[in-house]
Write an enzyme that holds these catalytic residues in place. Structure first.
Site, short mmCIF file in Angstrom:
data_model
loop_
_atom_site.label_atom_id
_atom_site.label_comp_id
_atom_site.label_asym_id
_atom_site.label_seq_id
_atom_site.Cartn_x
_atom_site.Cartn_y
_atom_site.Cartn_z
N TYR A 68 0.86 -1.09 0.02
CA TYR A 68 -0.04 -0.15 0.10
C TYR A 68 0.87 1.20 -0.03
CZ TYR A 68 -4.24 -2.71 1.38
OH TYR A 68 -5.21 -3.64 1.07
N LEU A 214 -18.04 -0.10 1.05
CA LEU A 214 -19.12 0.83 0.32
C LEU A 214 -19.05 0.79 -1.20
CD1 LEU A 214 -19.03 3.77 2.76
CD2 LEU A 214 -20.73 1.94 2.63
#
Length: 319
Positions: A68, A214
């Site tokens: 990341y 989401l």
């Protein structure tokens, strides 16, 4: 709210337990593991502020990966831990390259090297959960899991698992080793793990962890039919993983979900998070807010758990 945040679930058959919510740190210094976005995403000062807000909110588990931001995410967490004097539970992962053209995969020697580097960046002597971040067809799973077992034996990880595996790959993993968890994309718009993989997790006592709850922002209501995508959104930064959502059917579903959310006086994001938190098959939901105010729907979801009637209404909206 505090009781819901303090609730914990076992990680498979291991001695480790985890809270229902974790802070996803994939936007610290990048946009996930994509080398072309390393150095973008949240700068370190904003990442530190977001971790402060999450900790104050009651989120005590942080989820990251070595790649990341090309290591920037782990370094930001390490600086937060050192400067704040507290340490959350930690999940990290390995598979993806640390820079364009670097090596990747799940060779045992690479796993050992990458774990050592992750611990150095995080400034800790162990992580609670270590995940294979993707399936590696070039390395036998038994060899990869041998490296994970060695790390567990020497105390540098508490438990291990996999991520982005399908049902067939998870079945192979369970035949080759002892993974205790799987972390996959799961939301109202991404339900590919139903029913086969979720059933396998229940049958074999594997903890199921859901990321992107989401759907890259699609379940917040920010994307509207016929309107340009908001500046700075995932659809303007890294649209590839979500391109299949750009259909009339998706916007129809979002309209029906918004109606359900409005009828109960919550945001659509809270509805989507509440749907996951109400699912006993889901051990942990990994949220990835970009700003402290994005924690508000989490609070809504915890204060207003879904009723059976509301869950039925959601299923109707998706039909």
């Amino acid at each position: 709210m505090s009781a819901a945040l303090e609730a914990r679930r076992p990680v498979g058959r291991s001695a480790l337990s985890i809270p229902r919510l974790a802070l996803g740190c994939g936007n610290f210094g990048g946009v996930g593991s994509a080398p072309e976005f390393f150095g973008q995403g949240l700068p370190e000062d904003q990442a530190l502020g977001l971790m402060d807000a999450a900790w104050e909110f009651g989120i005590t588990h942080f989820d990251t990966a070595d790649a990341y931001g090309g290591g920037r995410s782990e370094r930001a967490i390490g600086r937060w831990v050192q400067s704040r004097g507290v340490c959350p539970q930690l999940t990290t992962k390995t598979f993806n390259p640390m820079q364009a053209g670097a090596d990747s995969g799940l060779r045992p020697g690479r796993i050992t090297r990458q774990l050592r580097a992750s611990l150095d960046r995080l400034g800790v002597d162990h992580v609670d959960l270590y995940l294979a971040h993707d399936f590696d067809p070039d390395v036998p799973l038994r060899e990869s899991f041998g490296a994970f077992d060695e790390a567990r034996a020497d105390g540098t990880i508490r438990a291990y698992g996999v991520s982005n595996f399908d049902a067939r790959q998870l079945a192979a993993a369970l035949a080759a080793g002892n993974p205790q968890a799987i972390q996959n994309c799961y939301s109202l718009l991404t339900r590919q793990d139903e029913p086969e993989l979720l059933a396998l997790c229940a049958e074999r006592d594997v903890a199921y962890l859901a990321f992107s709850p989401l759907a890259g922002g699609w379940l917040t209501g920010k994307y509207r039919r016929g309107e340009p995508f908001p500046a700075g959104s995932r659809m303007t930064q890294r649209p590839g993983p979500y391109q299949d959502f750009v259909t009339g059917r998706t916007f129809d579903i979002l309209g029906r979900l918004q109606a359900v959310a409005s009828s109960r006086g919550t945001s659509m994001a809270a509805l989507a998070l509440g749907w996951l938190l109400a699912d006993e098959r889901v051990s942990q939901v990994v949220i990835g807010p970009g700003h402290p105010e994005h924690l508000a729907p989490v609070g809504e979801a915890l204060r207003h758990p879904l009723t059976d009637e509301e869950r039925a209404a959601i299923e109707g909206a998706l039909a």
